[in-house]
Design a protein around this motif. Structure first.
Motif, PDB file in Angstrom:
ATOM      1  N   LEU A 114     -28.015  70.814 -12.833  1.00 46.86           N
ATOM      2  CA  LEU A 114     -27.128  70.563 -13.951  1.00 46.86           C
ATOM      3  C   LEU A 114     -25.686  70.823 -13.529  1.00 46.86           C
ATOM      4  CD1 LEU A 114     -29.060  72.313 -16.888  1.00 46.86           C
ATOM      5  CD2 LEU A 114     -29.102  69.880 -16.265  1.00 46.86           C
ATOM      6  N   SER A 115     -24.746  70.323 -14.323  1.00 47.71           N
ATOM      7  CA  SER A 115     -23.346  70.672 -14.120  1.00 47.71           C
ATOM      8  C   SER A 115     -23.079  72.027 -14.758  1.00 47.71           C
ATOM      9  CB  SER A 115     -22.439  69.620 -14.745  1.00 47.71           C
ATOM     10  OG  SER A 115     -22.562  69.642 -16.168  1.00 47.71           O
ATOM     11  N   LEU A 116     -22.029  72.690 -14.303  1.00 46.69           N
ATOM     12  CA  LEU A 116     -21.672  73.988 -14.871  1.00 46.69           C
ATOM     13  C   LEU A 116     -21.424  73.874 -16.370  1.00 46.69           C
ATOM     14  CD1 LEU A 116     -20.967  76.981 -14.445  1.00 46.69           C
ATOM     15  CD2 LEU A 116     -18.630  76.259 -13.901  1.00 46.69           C
ATOM     16  N   GLU A 117     -20.860  72.740 -16.812  1.00 45.32           N
ATOM     17  CA  GLU A 117     -20.534  72.551 -18.225  1.00 45.32           C
ATOM     18  C   GLU A 117     -21.782  72.448 -19.090  1.00 45.32           C
ATOM     19  OE1 GLU A 117     -19.229  70.779 -15.714  1.00 45.32           O
ATOM     20  OE2 GLU A 117     -17.308  71.865 -15.701  1.00 45.32           O
ATOM     21  N   GLU A 118     -22.939  72.188 -18.485  1.00 45.15           N
ATOM     22  CA  GLU A 118     -24.171  72.063 -19.261  1.00 45.15           C
ATOM     23  C   GLU A 118     -24.842  73.410 -19.522  1.00 45.15           C
ATOM     24  OE1 GLU A 118     -25.934  67.668 -18.440  1.00 45.15           O
ATOM     25  OE2 GLU A 118     -25.637  68.908 -16.647  1.00 45.15           O
ATOM     26  N   LEU A 119     -24.340  74.482 -18.883  1.00 40.61           N
ATOM     27  CA  LEU A 119     -24.753  75.829 -19.260  1.00 40.61           C
ATOM     28  C   LEU A 119     -23.940  76.266 -20.468  1.00 40.61           C
ATOM     29  CD1 LEU A 119     -26.047  75.650 -16.456  1.00 40.61           C
ATOM     30  CD2 LEU A 119     -25.283  77.995 -16.033  1.00 40.61           C
ATOM     31  N   ASP A 120     -24.532  77.039 -21.360  1.00 43.24           N
ATOM     32  CA  ASP A 120     -23.847  77.492 -22.570  1.00 43.24           C
ATOM     33  C   ASP A 120     -22.837  78.581 -22.191  1.00 43.24           C
ATOM     34  OD1 ASP A 120     -23.046  78.563 -25.010  1.00 43.24           O
ATOM     35  OD2 ASP A 120     -25.005  78.266 -25.936  1.00 43.24           O
ATOM     36  N   PRO A 121     -21.533  78.325 -22.340  1.00 46.24           N
ATOM     37  CA  PRO A 121     -20.534  79.304 -21.914  1.00 46.24           C
ATOM     38  C   PRO A 121     -20.422  80.504 -22.844  1.00 46.24           C
ATOM     39  CG  PRO A 121     -19.453  77.443 -22.967  1.00 46.24           C
ATOM     40  CD  PRO A 121     -20.913  77.102 -22.900  1.00 46.24           C
ATOM     41  N   SER A 122     -21.012  80.422 -24.033  1.00 46.09           N
ATOM     42  CA  SER A 122     -20.865  81.497 -25.012  1.00 46.09           C
ATOM     43  C   SER A 122     -21.892  82.612 -24.838  1.00 46.09           C
ATOM     44  CB  SER A 122     -20.976  80.934 -26.435  1.00 46.09           C
ATOM     45  OG  SER A 122     -22.291  80.454 -26.691  1.00 46.09           O
ATOM     46  N   LEU A 123     -22.875  82.395 -23.941  1.00 40.28           N
ATOM     47  CA  LEU A 123     -23.953  83.373 -23.792  1.00 40.28           C
ATOM     48  C   LEU A 123     -24.113  83.764 -22.322  1.00 40.28           C
ATOM     49  CD1 LEU A 123     -26.608  81.757 -26.157  1.00 40.28           C
ATOM     50  CD2 LEU A 123     -25.351  83.880 -26.568  1.00 40.28           C
ATOM     51  N   PRO A 124     -24.539  85.003 -22.056  1.00 33.66           N
ATOM     52  CA  PRO A 124     -24.674  85.454 -20.675  1.00 33.66           C
ATOM     53  C   PRO A 124     -25.995  85.012 -20.044  1.00 33.66           C
ATOM     54  CG  PRO A 124     -25.262  87.234 -22.154  1.00 33.66           C
ATOM     55  CD  PRO A 124     -24.784  86.097 -23.030  1.00 33.66           C
ATOM     56  N   LEU A 125     -25.998  84.931 -18.725  1.00 30.12           N
ATOM     57  CA  LEU A 125     -27.231  84.838 -17.958  1.00 30.12           C
ATOM     58  C   LEU A 125     -27.679  86.276 -17.708  1.00 30.12           C
ATOM     59  CD1 LEU A 125     -25.685  82.123 -17.466  1.00 30.12           C
ATOM     60  CD2 LEU A 125     -26.783  82.044 -15.229  1.00 30.12           C
ATOM     61  N   GLN A 126     -28.887  86.615 -18.128  1.00 22.94           N
ATOM     62  CA  GLN A 126     -29.310  88.018 -18.075  1.00 22.94           C
ATOM     63  C   GLN A 126     -30.812  88.116 -17.847  1.00 22.94           C
ATOM     64  OE1 GLN A 126     -28.483  90.292 -21.653  1.00 22.94           O
ATOM     65  NE2 GLN A 126     -28.495  92.220 -20.526  1.00 22.94           N
ATOM     66  N   THR A 127     -31.205  89.141 -17.107  1.00 21.40           N
ATOM     67  CA  THR A 127     -32.618  89.448 -16.908  1.00 21.40           C
ATOM     68  C   THR A 127     -33.097  90.373 -18.017  1.00 21.40           C
ATOM     69  OG1 THR A 127     -32.450  89.217 -14.512  1.00 21.40           O
ATOM     70  CG2 THR A 127     -34.296  90.505 -15.353  1.00 21.40           C
ATOM     71  N   VAL A 128     -34.242  90.022 -18.604  1.00 24.78           N
ATOM     72  CA  VAL A 128     -34.885  90.858 -19.625  1.00 24.78           C
ATOM     73  C   VAL A 128     -36.373  90.923 -19.281  1.00 24.78           C
ATOM     74  CG1 VAL A 128     -35.102  91.335 -22.101  1.00 24.78           C
ATOM     75  CG2 VAL A 128     -33.246  89.864 -21.294  1.00 24.78           C
ATOM     76  N   SER A 129     -36.985  92.083 -19.522  1.00 23.36           N
ATOM     77  CA  SER A 129     -38.385  92.262 -19.135  1.00 23.36           C
ATOM     78  C   SER A 129     -39.149  93.078 -20.160  1.00 23.36           C
ATOM     79  CB  SER A 129     -38.454  92.977 -17.774  1.00 23.36           C
ATOM     80  OG  SER A 129     -39.799  93.281 -17.446  1.00 23.36           O
ATOM     81  N   SER A 130     -40.373  92.642 -20.438  1.00 19.57           N
ATOM     82  CA  SER A 130     -41.352  93.463 -21.157  1.00 19.57           C
ATOM     83  C   SER A 130     -42.556  93.731 -20.265  1.00 19.57           C
ATOM     84  CB  SER A 130     -41.792  92.768 -22.459  1.00 19.57           C
ATOM     85  OG  SER A 130     -40.801  92.880 -23.448  1.00 19.57           O
ATOM     86  N   GLY A 131     -42.302  93.811 -18.981  1.00 15.31           N
ATOM     87  CA  GLY A 131     -43.351  94.009 -17.987  1.00 15.31           C
ATOM     88  C   GLY A 131     -43.201  93.061 -16.822  1.00 15.31           C
ATOM     89  N   VAL A 132     -42.759  91.831 -17.108  1.00 15.49           N
ATOM     90  CA  VAL A 132     -42.457  90.835 -16.081  1.00 15.49           C
ATOM     91  C   VAL A 132     -41.018  90.377 -16.301  1.00 15.49           C
ATOM     92  CG1 VAL A 132     -43.074  88.608 -15.076  1.00 15.49           C
ATOM     93  CG2 VAL A 132     -44.864  90.068 -16.056  1.00 15.49           C
ATOM     94  N   PRO A 133     -40.107  90.589 -15.328  1.00 13.87           N
ATOM     95  CA  PRO A 133     -38.698  90.209 -15.530  1.00 13.87           C
ATOM     96  C   PRO A 133     -38.495  88.699 -15.464  1.00 13.87           C
ATOM     97  CG  PRO A 133     -38.956  91.829 -13.748  1.00 13.87           C
ATOM     98  CD  PRO A 133     -40.317  91.280 -14.052  1.00 13.87           C
ATOM     99  N   PHE A 134     -37.665  88.179 -16.369  1.00 16.11           N
ATOM    100  CA  PHE A 134     -37.250  86.782 -16.344  1.00 16.11           C
ATOM    101  C   PHE A 134     -35.731  86.730 -16.425  1.00 16.11           C
ATOM    102  CE2 PHE A 134     -41.547  86.681 -17.966  1.00 16.11           C
ATOM    103  CZ  PHE A 134     -42.109  85.567 -17.367  1.00 16.11           C
ATOM    104  N   LEU A 135     -35.146  85.796 -15.675  1.00 22.52           N
ATOM    105  CA  LEU A 135     -33.717  85.536 -15.787  1.00 22.52           C
ATOM    106  C   LEU A 135     -33.529  84.444 -16.838  1.00 22.52           C
ATOM    107  CD1 LEU A 135     -30.764  85.847 -14.877  1.00 22.52           C
ATOM    108  CD2 LEU A 135     -31.241  84.125 -13.110  1.00 22.52           C
TER     109      LEU A 135
END
Length: 304
Positions: free
Chosen positions: A148-169
């Protein structure tokens, strides 16, 4: 010759050939190596083995395998196994809410099977409280990973890892059209993402949806698990709900209970719908649940 019987079930769907496929093996005592080899032989996104619990106060113990690895917890195998056990009377059920506890790699996992006169209306599991990891700052690289192009990522939200046992980015995407354009670059993944447990499983979402009852449209990619793309990812859906609430994508409500529906698998021809419940007390998330429906689609045997 030993015969191992299993049930094939589609999870997070009300229709055959939707949702996520799962093989549920009846209670048996197999070695981890043999369970892994069986999961590789069937080559489904996950295979679950029912076992006797170590604590007799618990209903069952579950061992969950992808074609490549064992997982400490997973959503669609937990939901699907509970559905099969209720449907086949492996565990006694009554009309109303049936509260069970399964032993999994992360510890005890509470499960609720809702029974009505004509059968099972819903299976819901409580997941471990999510832990929020670091933000991922290489947005250009994340866009390249997805073609994708950079502009197709949502600029208002972060890229972040969250886990409830298995981490996902978690990678937020601007639009439904961009989600459908995603072409996962395994070469980029191998070079830049595969080396860290915090970035090797990739979950993308957008708030534009195909179905009006949905909150988000999702896709998940996990080559490290032997899964090129997953049609429904329960283990990622609880943390997804927590991410959406934490970052204000889903507004807080006075009751403290936020309900979310994630649609997934559309691009694979296997529509899936995962219901997520996030409960907050003040500013703290105190409970995460996911649930949905399932369909038994077949059965089989392996001869060893």
């Amino acid at each position: 010759m030993k015969t191992l019987n299993y049930t094939l079930v589609d999870v997070f769907t009300t229709k055959p050939f939707g949702g996520n496929q799962l093989a549920v093996f009846e209670e048996t005592n197999l070695s981890p190596d043999l369970m892994q080899r069986i999961a590789r032989e069937l080559n489904l996104s996950e295979t679950v083995f029912i076992r006797k619990p170590t604590d007799p106060k618990k209903e069952k113990s579950l061992r969950i395998f992808t074609p490549q690895v064992e997982l400490p917890m997973a959503g669609h195998p937990t939901i699907g196994a509970a559905y099969v056990m209720a449907e086949k009377d492996i565990i006694d059920t009554k009309t109303g809410a049936n509260e069970w506890i399964f032993e999994e790699g992360v510890g005890d996992v509470p499960v609720t099977v809702e029974m009505v006169d004509n059968g099972i209306s819903k299976v819901e599991m409580e997941q471990p409280l999510p832990s929020f990891g670091d933000y991922y700052s290489e947005r250009e690289l994340a866009a390249e990973l997805l073609s994708l192009s950079l502009e197709e990522l949502d600029p208002s939200l972060p890229l972040q890892t969250v886990s409830s046992g298995v981490p996902f980015l978690y990678i937020p995407i601007q639009s439904l059209s961009a989600m459908k354009k995603i072409n996962f670059r395994t070469d980029v993944w191998e070079k830049y993402f595969s080396g860290s447990p915090n970035t090797k499983h990739i979950f993308t979402f957008t708030t534009e949806t195909q179905e009006p009852q949905s909150t988000v449209h999702s896709r998940m990619f996990a080559p490290a698990m032997g899964i090129s793309e997953d049609p429904a990812t329960g283990a990622a859906s609880g943390p997804l709900g927590a991410y959406l609430v934490k970052h204000g994508v889903v507004p807080s409500v006075d009751s403290g209970i936020s309900t979310i529906r994630s649609e997934q698998g559309m691009e694979m021809g296997r529509p899936s719908f995962i219901d997520i419940t996030i409960i907050k007390e003040g500013n703290e998330i105190t409970k995460v649940k996911i649930g949905g429906k399932s369909v038994i689609i077949g059965s089989g045997s392996l001869y060893l």
